[in-house]
Design a protein around this motif. Sequence first.
Motif, PDB file in Angstrom:
ATOM      1  N   THR A   4       0.707  -1.115  -0.138  1.00  0.00           N
ATOM      2  CA  THR A   4       0.089  -0.066  -0.098  1.00  0.00           C
ATOM      3  C   THR A   4       0.814   1.326  -0.105  1.00  0.00           C
ATOM      4  O   THR A   4       1.716   1.484   0.870  1.00  0.00           O
ATOM      5  CB  THR A   4      -0.873  -0.129   1.228  1.00  0.00           C
ATOM      6  N   ARG A   6       1.014   5.607  -0.462  1.00  0.00           N
ATOM      7  CA  ARG A   6       0.031   6.873  -0.609  1.00  0.00           C
ATOM      8  C   ARG A   6       0.829   8.132  -0.841  1.00  0.00           C
ATOM      9  O   ARG A   6       2.117   8.286  -0.955  1.00  0.00           O
ATOM     10  CB  ARG A   6      -0.242   6.909   0.885  1.00  0.00           C
ATOM     11  N   ALA A  30       2.829   1.304  -7.264  1.00  0.00           N
ATOM     12  CA  ALA A  30       1.547   0.574  -6.760  1.00  0.00           C
ATOM     13  C   ALA A  30       1.249  -0.194  -7.687  1.00  0.00           C
ATOM     14  O   ALA A  30       0.958  -1.608  -7.503  1.00  0.00           O
ATOM     15  CB  ALA A  30       0.455   1.795  -6.265  1.00  0.00           C
ATOM     16  N   ARG A  36      -1.899  -1.184  -3.824  1.00  0.00           N
ATOM     17  CA  ARG A  36      -2.793   0.147  -3.585  1.00  0.00           C
ATOM     18  C   ARG A  36      -2.237   1.326  -3.527  1.00  0.00           C
ATOM     19  O   ARG A  36      -1.229   1.538  -3.051  1.00  0.00           O
ATOM     20  CB  ARG A  36      -3.863  -0.108  -2.073  1.00  0.00           C
TER      21      ARG A  36
END
Length: 290
Positions: A4, A6, A30, A36
């Motif tokens: 994951t 961000r 990702a 994700r």
Amino acid sequence: MTRTFRFAPSPNGDLHLGHAYSALLNGDLAREAGGRLLIRMEDIDETRCRREFEASILEDLAWLGLAWEQPVRRQSEHFDAYAAALDRLKAMDLVYPSFLSRAEIRAATADPDWPRDPDGAPLYPGFDRDLSAKAASAKIASGMPYAWRLNMDAALARTGPLAFRETGRGPDGQTGAVAADPARWGDVVIARKEIPTSYHLSVVVDDALQGISDVVRGEDLFHATSVHRLLQMLLGLPEPRYRHHGLIRDAAGRKLSKSEGATGLRQLREAGMTPADIRARVGLQPTPST
Ligand code: GLU
């Protein structure tokens, strides 16, 4: 395990090429990992952050071709989570209220030889660190504003030496297992006078709550990672993998700022640049779909 990633902008201005690079790199990594991508709005400073910027940031990211999971996390909606983390540090007696004004701190650190943190700010002189609980409570009760600062020596005595995993490079080429050196930051602010948290506290709490496995961000935050690693250890939070990337600079070699029109994503888009042009401009390979 699903990885994951961000992208965590502060909605206090529009995005520039440097943000585009960071966001696209997160998106590429990702996708390559079958993982994700999350977006987080780092809007704890409600005096500087605006919903209009948030909307235009999301529009720019969509224009760039990024797709992310909903919902977008807004830090300003999670002050309770940061308060709970601060309470844990209080319970461990690792933070103390500091009542000094900015001017008092400036005066106490005016000596040009005073030690500075990696961002160039003078280290906090430690005032109020040893104030008794009774004296501190009396000051708080009298309505004096205060910030919560980490007692760095006490925190380090608790954790011992720390390291973080760097899969990119720091500004001096640091990579692999990097020794964390949070002491370089001194008694950092954990919750600000006017905001009940800080960048450092919110970022580690959110990376953990959002299950972030890979933090990919600019090398200007490389040294801050030492503080993040320390807070993760103290709060029993998992340790993500870090990848710091080089910064996109202007023609004069300066870091880009949000107010600079020439590299603003909006301006470039209005001047006719396509998302593929932006990728090329920041040195990323074309995506299979562009
Ligand atoms: N919100 C920070 C910024 O805008 C980024 C924080 C991070 O990626 O850890 O620079």
